[in-house]
Design a protein around this motif. Structure first.
Motif, PDB file in Angstrom:
ATOM      1  N   VAL A 130      -0.882  -1.952   8.071  1.00 35.36           N
ATOM      2  CA  VAL A 130      -1.721  -0.766   7.937  1.00 35.36           C
ATOM      3  C   VAL A 130      -1.994  -0.108   9.293  1.00 35.36           C
ATOM      4  O   VAL A 130      -1.872   1.109   9.437  1.00 35.36           O
TER       5      VAL A 130
ATOM      6  N   ALA B   6       0.816  -4.220   3.240  1.00 36.60           N
ATOM      7  CA  ALA B   6      -0.588  -4.037   3.581  1.00 36.60           C
ATOM      8  C   ALA B   6      -0.903  -4.573   4.976  1.00 36.60           C
ATOM      9  O   ALA B   6      -1.788  -4.064   5.651  1.00 36.60           O
TER      10      ALA B   6
ATOM     11  N   SER C 299       0.870  -1.179   0.000  1.00 34.81           N
ATOM     12  CA  SER C 299       0.000   0.000   0.000  1.00 34.81           C
ATOM     13  C   SER C 299       0.903   1.224   0.000  1.00 34.81           C
ATOM     14  O   SER C 299       2.085   1.130   0.325  1.00 34.81           O
TER      15      SER C 299
END
Length: 172
Positions: free
Chosen positions: A118, A115, A73
Protein backbone atom coordinates in the motif's frame (compact mmCIF):
# COMPACT_ATOMS: atom_id res chain seq x y z
CA UNK A 1 28.73 -31.22 -32.09
CA UNK A 2 30.47 -31.44 -28.73
CA UNK A 3 32.24 -28.12 -29.28
CA UNK A 4 28.88 -26.44 -29.98
CA UNK A 5 27.45 -27.80 -26.73
CA UNK A 6 30.46 -26.50 -24.77
CA UNK A 7 29.95 -23.02 -26.24
CA UNK A 8 26.29 -23.06 -25.23
CA UNK A 9 27.11 -24.15 -21.68
CA UNK A 10 29.88 -21.57 -21.29
CA UNK A 11 29.00 -18.54 -19.14
CA UNK A 12 30.74 -15.21 -18.80
CA UNK A 13 31.29 -13.55 -15.44
CA UNK A 14 32.41 -9.98 -14.96
CA UNK A 15 34.36 -9.03 -11.84
CA UNK A 16 35.46 -5.48 -11.01
CA UNK A 17 38.11 -4.83 -8.37
CA UNK A 18 39.37 -1.41 -7.31
CA UNK A 19 42.97 -1.24 -6.22
CA UNK A 20 46.42 0.09 -6.94
CA UNK A 21 48.24 -3.19 -7.42
CA UNK A 22 46.34 -6.42 -7.73
CA UNK A 23 48.26 -9.42 -6.53
CA UNK A 24 47.33 -13.07 -6.79
CA UNK A 25 46.08 -13.12 -3.20
CA UNK A 26 43.71 -10.21 -3.79
CA UNK A 27 42.35 -11.85 -6.94
CA UNK A 28 41.94 -15.14 -5.11
CA UNK A 29 40.02 -13.46 -2.26
CA UNK A 30 37.77 -11.63 -4.75
CA UNK A 31 36.97 -14.84 -6.62
CA UNK A 32 36.18 -16.65 -3.35
CA UNK A 33 33.78 -13.87 -2.40
CA UNK A 34 32.17 -14.00 -5.85
CA UNK A 35 31.64 -17.76 -5.62
CA UNK A 36 30.15 -17.48 -2.12
CA UNK A 37 27.73 -14.76 -3.28
CA UNK A 38 26.66 -16.90 -6.24
CA UNK A 39 26.03 -19.84 -3.90
CA UNK A 40 23.95 -17.63 -1.59
CA UNK A 41 21.79 -16.51 -4.50
CA UNK A 42 21.35 -20.09 -5.65
CA UNK A 43 20.30 -21.22 -2.15
CA UNK A 44 17.92 -18.29 -1.81
CA UNK A 45 16.21 -19.06 -5.13
CA UNK A 46 15.89 -22.74 -4.17
CA UNK A 47 14.34 -21.76 -0.83
CA UNK A 48 11.82 -19.54 -2.64
CA UNK A 49 10.89 -22.36 -5.01
CA UNK A 50 10.38 -24.76 -2.10
CA UNK A 51 8.25 -22.31 -0.12
CA UNK A 52 6.15 -21.51 -3.20
CA UNK A 53 6.97 -17.81 -3.36
CA UNK A 54 6.80 -16.30 -6.80
CA UNK A 55 9.64 -14.24 -8.14
CA UNK A 56 7.41 -12.62 -10.75
CA UNK A 57 7.28 -8.87 -10.49
CA UNK A 58 5.19 -6.30 -12.25
CA UNK A 59 2.07 -6.99 -14.27
CA UNK A 60 0.45 -10.32 -13.48
CA UNK A 61 -2.87 -11.98 -13.96
CA UNK A 62 -5.42 -11.56 -11.19
CA UNK A 63 -5.64 -15.33 -10.83
CA UNK A 64 -1.89 -15.61 -10.18
CA UNK A 65 -2.00 -12.86 -7.57
CA UNK A 66 -4.91 -14.51 -5.75
CA UNK A 67 -3.09 -17.85 -5.83
CA UNK A 68 -0.43 -16.54 -3.43
CA UNK A 69 -3.09 -16.08 -0.76
CA UNK A 70 -2.23 -12.48 0.05
CA UNK A 71 -4.95 -9.88 0.50
CA UNK A 72 -5.57 -7.68 -2.55
CA UNK A 73 -6.56 -4.01 -2.71
CA UNK A 74 -7.71 -2.05 -5.74
CA UNK A 75 -7.78 1.49 -7.06
CA UNK A 76 -9.78 2.81 -9.99
CA UNK A 77 -8.15 4.71 -12.85
CA UNK A 78 -10.25 6.49 -15.46
CA UNK A 79 -7.35 7.39 -17.75
CA UNK A 80 -6.94 6.15 -21.31
CA UNK A 81 -3.15 6.27 -21.17
CA UNK A 82 -2.49 3.29 -18.91
CA UNK A 83 1.03 2.74 -20.31
CA UNK A 84 2.41 5.61 -18.27
CA UNK A 85 1.10 3.91 -15.10
CA UNK A 86 2.76 0.65 -16.12
CA UNK A 87 6.11 2.46 -16.42
CA UNK A 88 5.76 3.92 -12.92
CA UNK A 89 4.66 0.57 -11.45
CA UNK A 90 7.69 -1.14 -13.02
CA UNK A 91 9.93 1.54 -11.53
CA UNK A 92 8.58 0.85 -8.03
CA UNK A 93 8.55 -2.96 -8.68
CA UNK A 94 4.91 -3.35 -7.70
CA UNK A 95 2.99 -6.55 -8.30
CA UNK A 96 -0.27 -5.48 -9.93
CA UNK A 97 -3.06 -6.64 -12.18
CA UNK A 98 -5.13 -4.47 -14.52
CA UNK A 99 -8.77 -5.12 -15.29
CA UNK A 100 -10.68 -3.05 -17.85
CA UNK A 101 -14.30 -2.18 -17.13
CA UNK A 102 -15.66 -1.46 -20.60
CA UNK A 103 -19.29 -1.25 -19.47
CA UNK A 104 -18.86 2.48 -18.85
CA UNK A 105 -17.94 5.15 -21.37
CA UNK A 106 -15.00 6.00 -21.29
CA UNK A 107 -13.70 2.66 -20.02
CA UNK A 108 -12.29 2.55 -16.49
CA UNK A 109 -9.38 0.49 -15.29
CA UNK A 110 -9.17 -1.28 -11.94
CA UNK A 111 -5.65 -1.78 -10.60
CA UNK A 112 -5.36 -4.67 -8.14
CA UNK A 113 -2.28 -4.91 -5.94
CA UNK A 114 -1.18 -6.70 -2.81
CA UNK A 115 -2.27 -5.06 0.44
CA UNK A 116 1.28 -5.16 1.82
CA UNK A 117 2.38 -2.83 -1.00
CA UNK A 118 0.00 0.00 0.00
CA UNK A 119 2.73 2.52 0.93
CA UNK A 120 4.71 1.83 -2.23
CA UNK A 121 1.51 1.97 -4.27
CA UNK A 122 0.53 5.39 -2.90
CA UNK A 123 3.98 6.74 -3.77
CA UNK A 124 3.65 5.30 -7.28
CA UNK A 125 0.19 6.86 -7.72
CA UNK A 126 1.46 10.25 -6.58
CA UNK A 127 4.15 10.10 -9.26
CA UNK A 128 1.64 8.85 -11.83
CA UNK A 129 -0.75 11.70 -10.96
CA UNK A 130 2.11 14.17 -11.41
CA UNK A 131 2.92 12.74 -14.84
CA UNK A 132 -0.75 12.91 -15.85
CA UNK A 133 -1.01 16.54 -14.70
CA UNK A 134 2.09 17.46 -16.70
CA UNK A 135 0.62 15.89 -19.83
CA UNK A 136 -2.57 17.92 -19.43
CA UNK A 137 -0.58 21.15 -19.03
CA UNK A 138 1.28 20.62 -22.30
CA UNK A 139 0.07 22.79 -25.15
CA UNK A 140 -2.09 21.07 -27.71
CA UNK A 141 -0.26 22.65 -30.67
CA UNK A 142 2.41 20.49 -32.26
CA UNK A 143 5.95 21.68 -32.86
CA UNK A 144 5.45 21.52 -36.62
CA UNK A 145 2.49 23.91 -36.42
CA UNK A 146 4.49 26.30 -34.25
CA UNK A 147 7.35 26.18 -36.74
CA UNK A 148 4.99 26.90 -39.64
CA UNK A 149 3.51 29.90 -37.79
CA UNK A 150 7.01 31.23 -37.10
CA UNK A 151 7.93 30.85 -40.80
CA UNK A 152 4.77 32.74 -41.85
CA UNK A 153 5.55 35.58 -39.46
CA UNK A 154 9.12 35.81 -40.75
CA UNK A 155 7.85 35.96 -44.35
CA UNK A 156 5.42 38.77 -43.47
CA UNK A 157 8.21 40.65 -41.74
CA UNK A 158 10.40 40.47 -44.85
CA UNK A 159 7.59 41.94 -46.98
CA UNK A 160 7.56 45.08 -44.88
CA UNK A 161 10.99 46.25 -45.97
CA UNK A 162 12.04 49.57 -44.63
CA UNK A 163 13.38 52.16 -47.01
CA UNK A 164 16.24 53.90 -45.28
CA UNK A 165 17.73 57.01 -46.74
CA UNK A 166 20.20 59.17 -44.96
CA UNK A 167 19.73 62.90 -45.35
CA UNK A 168 22.39 64.91 -43.61
CA UNK A 169 21.20 68.31 -44.66
CA UNK A 170 23.62 68.74 -47.54
CA UNK A 171 21.42 70.16 -50.17
CA UNK A 172 22.84 72.38 -52.96
Amino acid sequence: MRQLQEEVNEKTISLCIKGGKISGNILKAALKKLVSEMEKKKQKSQAQKESGQTTNRGKQSLKKMMKDGSQLSNIEIADNNIKSFERVARKYSIDYSLKKDSSTEPPRYMVFFRAKDVDVMTAAFKEYAGISAQKQKKPKMSIRKKLQIAKDRAAQHREREKDKSKDRGQSL
